[in-house]
Design a protein around this motif. Structure first.
Motif, PDB file in Angstrom:
ATOM      1  N   HIS A   1       0.695  -1.163  -0.016  1.00 38.91           N
ATOM      2  CA  HIS A   1       0.126   0.027   0.121  1.00 38.91           C
ATOM      3  C   HIS A   1       0.811   1.389   0.011  1.00 38.91           C
ATOM      4  CE1 HIS A   1      -3.554  -2.697   0.634  1.00 38.91           C
ATOM      5  NE2 HIS A   1      -2.628  -3.035   1.760  1.00 38.91           N
ATOM      6  N   GLY A   2       1.874   1.227  -0.723  1.00 33.94           N
ATOM      7  CA  GLY A   2       2.852   2.419  -1.107  1.00 33.94           C
ATOM      8  C   GLY A   2       3.818   2.535  -0.041  1.00 33.94           C
ATOM      9  N   ALA A   3       4.162   1.449   1.028  1.00 36.91           N
ATOM     10  CA  ALA A   3       5.193   1.698   1.889  1.00 36.91           C
ATOM     11  C   ALA A   3       6.366   1.191   1.442  1.00 36.91           C
ATOM     12  CB  ALA A   3       4.757   0.872   3.137  1.00 36.91           C
TER      13      ALA A   3
ATOM     14  N   PHE B   1      -4.919   5.538  -5.776  1.00 29.89           N
ATOM     15  CA  PHE B   1      -4.028   4.719  -6.710  1.00 29.89           C
ATOM     16  C   PHE B   1      -3.868   3.415  -5.981  1.00 29.89           C
ATOM     17  CE2 PHE B   1       0.376   3.429  -8.462  1.00 29.89           C
ATOM     18  CZ  PHE B   1      -0.377   2.743  -9.582  1.00 29.89           C
ATOM     19  N   ASN B   2      -3.978   2.067  -6.546  1.00 31.35           N
ATOM     20  CA  ASN B   2      -3.734   0.879  -5.518  1.00 31.35           C
ATOM     21  C   ASN B   2      -2.097   0.279  -5.574  1.00 31.35           C
ATOM     22  OD1 ASN B   2      -3.766  -0.449  -7.917  1.00 31.35           O
ATOM     23  ND2 ASN B   2      -5.658  -1.832  -7.002  1.00 31.35           N
ATOM     24  N   GLY B   3      -1.650   0.901  -6.643  1.00 28.91           N
ATOM     25  CA  GLY B   3      -0.182   0.551  -6.567  1.00 28.91           C
ATOM     26  C   GLY B   3       0.028  -0.411  -8.075  1.00 28.91           C
ATOM     27  N   TYR B   4      -1.045  -0.452  -8.529  1.00 22.54           N
ATOM     28  CA  TYR B   4      -1.248  -1.464  -9.946  1.00 22.54           C
ATOM     29  C   TYR B   4      -1.754  -1.036 -10.831  1.00 22.54           C
ATOM     30  CZ  TYR B   4      -1.856  -5.700 -12.524  1.00 22.54           C
ATOM     31  OH  TYR B   4      -1.914  -6.709 -13.616  1.00 22.54           O
ATOM     32  N   HIS B   5      -3.039  -0.807 -10.675  1.00 21.05           N
ATOM     33  CA  HIS B   5      -3.993  -0.271 -11.701  1.00 21.05           C
ATOM     34  C   HIS B   5      -4.245   1.317 -12.106  1.00 21.05           C
ATOM     35  CE1 HIS B   5      -6.106  -3.740  -9.924  1.00 21.05           C
ATOM     36  NE2 HIS B   5      -6.082  -4.157 -11.247  1.00 21.05           N
ATOM     37  N   TRP B   6      -3.569   1.562 -13.361  1.00 22.88           N
ATOM     38  CA  TRP B   6      -3.679   3.090 -13.791  1.00 22.88           C
ATOM     39  C   TRP B   6      -5.073   3.148 -14.517  1.00 22.88           C
ATOM     40  CZ3 TRP B   6      -2.231   7.541 -13.698  1.00 22.88           C
ATOM     41  CH2 TRP B   6      -2.661   8.645 -14.712  1.00 22.88           C
ATOM     42  N   TYR B   7      -5.780   4.001 -14.164  1.00 25.93           N
ATOM     43  CA  TYR B   7      -7.220   4.489 -14.651  1.00 25.93           C
ATOM     44  C   TYR B   7      -6.805   5.429 -15.589  1.00 25.93           C
ATOM     45  CZ  TYR B   7      -8.831   1.637 -10.979  1.00 25.93           C
ATOM     46  OH  TYR B   7      -8.934   0.873  -9.983  1.00 25.93           O
ATOM     47  N   ALA B   8      -6.945   5.092 -17.013  1.00 26.04           N
ATOM     48  CA  ALA B   8      -6.990   6.063 -18.263  1.00 26.04           C
ATOM     49  C   ALA B   8      -7.858   7.032 -18.174  1.00 26.04           C
ATOM     50  CB  ALA B   8      -6.649   5.183 -19.436  1.00 26.04           C
ATOM     51  N   GLN B   9      -7.790   8.063 -18.903  1.00 26.84           N
ATOM     52  CA  GLN B   9      -8.900   9.053 -19.237  1.00 26.84           C
ATOM     53  C   GLN B   9     -10.222   8.673 -19.695  1.00 26.84           C
ATOM     54  OE1 GLN B   9      -7.303  12.607 -20.828  1.00 26.84           O
ATOM     55  NE2 GLN B   9      -5.362  12.742 -19.425  1.00 26.84           N
TER      56      GLN B   9
ATOM     57  N   THR C   1      -8.483   0.470 -17.863  1.00 24.06           N
ATOM     58  CA  THR C   1      -7.635   0.014 -16.980  1.00 24.06           C
ATOM     59  C   THR C   1      -6.295  -0.265 -17.292  1.00 24.06           C
ATOM     60  OG1 THR C   1      -9.203  -0.195 -15.204  1.00 24.06           O
ATOM     61  CG2 THR C   1      -7.144  -0.784 -14.561  1.00 24.06           C
ATOM     62  N   ARG C   2      -5.160   0.088 -16.836  1.00 24.22           N
ATOM     63  CA  ARG C   2      -3.907  -0.764 -17.402  1.00 24.22           C
ATOM     64  C   ARG C   2      -2.973  -1.110 -16.359  1.00 24.22           C
ATOM     65  NH1 ARG C   2      -1.437  -0.538 -23.033  1.00 24.22           N
ATOM     66  NH2 ARG C   2      -2.918   0.106 -24.398  1.00 24.22           N
ATOM     67  N   PRO C   3      -2.191  -1.978 -16.260  1.00 26.50           N
ATOM     68  CA  PRO C   3      -1.200  -2.341 -15.370  1.00 26.50           C
ATOM     69  C   PRO C   3      -0.132  -1.678 -15.272  1.00 26.50           C
ATOM     70  CG  PRO C   3      -1.137  -4.023 -16.961  1.00 26.50           C
ATOM     71  CD  PRO C   3      -2.149  -2.972 -17.668  1.00 26.50           C
ATOM     72  N   VAL C   4       0.426  -1.076 -13.862  1.00 25.11           N
ATOM     73  CA  VAL C   4       1.622  -0.550 -13.942  1.00 25.11           C
ATOM     74  C   VAL C   4       2.390  -1.091 -12.727  1.00 25.11           C
ATOM     75  CG1 VAL C   4       2.485   1.820 -13.017  1.00 25.11           C
ATOM     76  CG2 VAL C   4       0.439   1.681 -14.541  1.00 25.11           C
ATOM     77  N   PHE C   5       3.683  -1.425 -13.068  1.00 27.96           N
ATOM     78  CA  PHE C   5       4.473  -2.058 -12.105  1.00 27.96           C
ATOM     79  C   PHE C   5       6.004  -1.790 -12.755  1.00 27.96           C
ATOM     80  CE2 PHE C   5       3.154  -5.614 -14.668  1.00 27.96           C
ATOM     81  CZ  PHE C   5       4.128  -6.240 -14.824  1.00 27.96           C
ATOM     82  N   ASN C   6       7.145  -1.954 -11.766  1.00 30.38           N
ATOM     83  CA  ASN C   6       8.311  -2.010 -12.401  1.00 30.38           C
ATOM     84  C   ASN C   6       9.102  -3.221 -12.689  1.00 30.38           C
ATOM     85  OD1 ASN C   6      10.979  -1.318 -12.728  1.00 30.38           O
ATOM     86  ND2 ASN C   6      11.427  -0.767 -10.766  1.00 30.38           N
TER      87      ASN C   6
END
Length: 477
Positions: A226-228, A261-269, A273-278
């Motif tokens: 959760h962002g920690a 933001f839950n750390g994974y789902h990017w909500y586009a305009q 939804t798209r996945p975001v992670f490194n």
């Protein structure tokens, strides 16, 4: 940390089913239940490889005109188990190969002496001491700091079962080893992560003067904590016995990312939804800039000349009908050209082009504004089986890029290794292809006169770029 403004294109749109389940197959996106699984090809012993007399095909022109397979060797069984190979790296005439998850993982890093490229000899195993873990990525560099002088290896560690109460000694992170004597690696230190995080998937070891740094990619660290904890971290390993985190970054640090933001789902305009992670990270040779593969957020570029205070510069974007999946990166033309490989294993989806992952090339002279120059596809890219054929596969997507001069080398799973002439980055041309029978090539690395390929099922392949060296082929066509 001050939130920095990032203008995300409205074309970042897509649909992804949400799941909190982390399957044990370690797909390209472990939270994507639609994704395929890696390591589906059977892992063979050296005896089986010799008995089968596996064939291979090689085509080449220009500087790979005389490309030939000099050797093909499997890693040795360890504790009665035949592990499978992951990535490959070379340093001072030795190959360092990571291992994946076959037969319980814990295969460690394998060291091969390449004095005779036609007869690589496995001479050491290290970094397999953390139970229930796998060691995919290894980077080796010569380091000279006030605390350490020699050859340093940084190894990624991931748990095979995240946060398992029955495996309290399993943890992910980064192992550091002294490999100045490759025959006798010595453990120096370990940077461990919260057990809620699977671990460090990929990493990059670099130096700034007399300072050594490791940049890490720990997928879903943001999501699981959760962002920690951050997906992207920079560690100071100048004293490898005591690695210290000096920087961390999550996408939620950007202005456009909402507070929920839950750390994974990017909500586009457009509401999709798209996945975001490194997934991965590299730097340029002078460690001035970092290139972070943030999946559907693209390749994110940072100025890291002050590694405690990196500055976000820009990122690549995707077309509305294009799946993202920025997996890995490489640089060319003195750092002015960025190669981005996209690992797309599921080639279909409503509103998207039907295609496996392929390569994109950008002009990044202005790092705040990457400009797309070209996209390189192959015969595999659009070779899509009927939906009725079953699950998706990694077999036809590009994986990792490496560059030497004006030649780009791509590992391509069932396609083997491809060589492209990128003298004109806006018009990449395939000039060579090496494809072993039943290929499952994970990694590629270019060093001296040879090209190394790591096959998940068949081990290490050594390719010579011309007729010098290499006494014989270990496995004949």
């Amino acid at each position: 940390m001050k939130r920095k403004k990032l203008l995300i294109s409205s074309t970042l749109a897509g649909a992804l089913a949400f799941s909190v389940f982390l399957p044990a197959t370690y797909a390209h996106d472990a939270l994507d239940v639609l994704g395929g699984a890696k390591g589906e090809v059977e892992v063979m012993t050296m005896e089986e490889l010799k008995a089968m007399q596996l064939k291979h095909s090689i085509n080449g022109s220009k500087n790979v005109k005389f490309l030939k397979q000099a050797a093909a060797v499997q890693i040795n069984p360890l504790n009665g188990k035949q592990n499978n190979m992951a990535d490959v790296y070379a340093h001072k005439g030795f190959a360092y190969t990571g291992t994946h998850t076959a037969n319980g993982a814990n295969g460690g890093v394998r060291v091969f002496d390449l004095k005779d490229p036609s007869n690589p000899k496995e001479v050491a195993v290290f970094a397999n001491e953390i139970p229930y873990s796998w060691q995919e990525k290894v980077i080796v560099k010569t380091v000279n700091t006030p605390s350490f002088k020699g050859d340093l290896a940084a190894v990624s560690v991931q748990q095979t079962s995240r946060n398992n109460a029955n495996r309290p000694d399993s943890v992910g992170g980064v192992l550091l080893y002294d490999v100045t004597d490759p025959y006798n690696p010595k453990k120096l230190g370990f940077y461990g992560l919260d057990r809620k995080i699977t671990g460090t998937h990929e990493l990059y070891l670099t130096t700034q003067g007399n300072r050594a740094l490791v940049l890490t990619s720990s997928p879903y660290a943001d999501y699981y904590t959760h962002g920690a904890v951050q997906d992207f971290q920079i560690l100071d390993v100048s004293d490898p016995t005591s690695p210290k985190k000096i920087f961390g970054w999550n996408p939620r640090d950007l202005e456009q990312i909402p507070e929920d933001f839950n750390g994974y789902h990017w909500y586009a305009q457009d509401g999709k939804t798209r996945p975001v992670f490194n997934h991965s990270v590299i730097t340029d040779n002078n460690a001035q800039y970092a290139y972070v593969s943030m999946w559907d957020l693209g390749t994110v570029i940072f100025d890291i000349r002050d590694p405690e205070n990196p500055v976000y510069l820009g990122n690549t974007t995707f077309r509305a009908n294009q799946k993202g999946s920025a997996h890995s990166a490489a640089l060319a033309k003195g750092g002015n050209i960025l190669i981005e490989t996209r690992e797309v294993s599921n080639p279909v989806g409503s509103g998207y082009e039907s295609a496996y992952g392929y390569t994109r090339i950008f002009d990044i002279k202005d790092k705040t504004n990457p400009v797309l120059l070209s996209e390189f596809t192959t015969d595999l890219t659009f070779d899509i089986p009927p939906t009725s054929a079953g699950r998706s596969t990694f077999a036809k997507t590009v994986h990792d890029p490496k560059v030497q001069g004006n030649t780009l080398y791509l590992s391509y799973y069932s396609g083997g290794v491809l060589a492209l002439d990128i003298t004109d980055p806006s018009n990449p041309v395939e000039i060579g292809r090496y494809t072993p029978e039943n290929a499952d090539v994970w990694g590629v690395f270019v060093d001296r006169n040879y090209i190394l390929a790591s096959d998940m099922g068949q081990g290490l392949k050594v390719l010579l770029k011309n007729n010098s060296g290499g006494k014989s082929e270990a496995l004949q066509r």
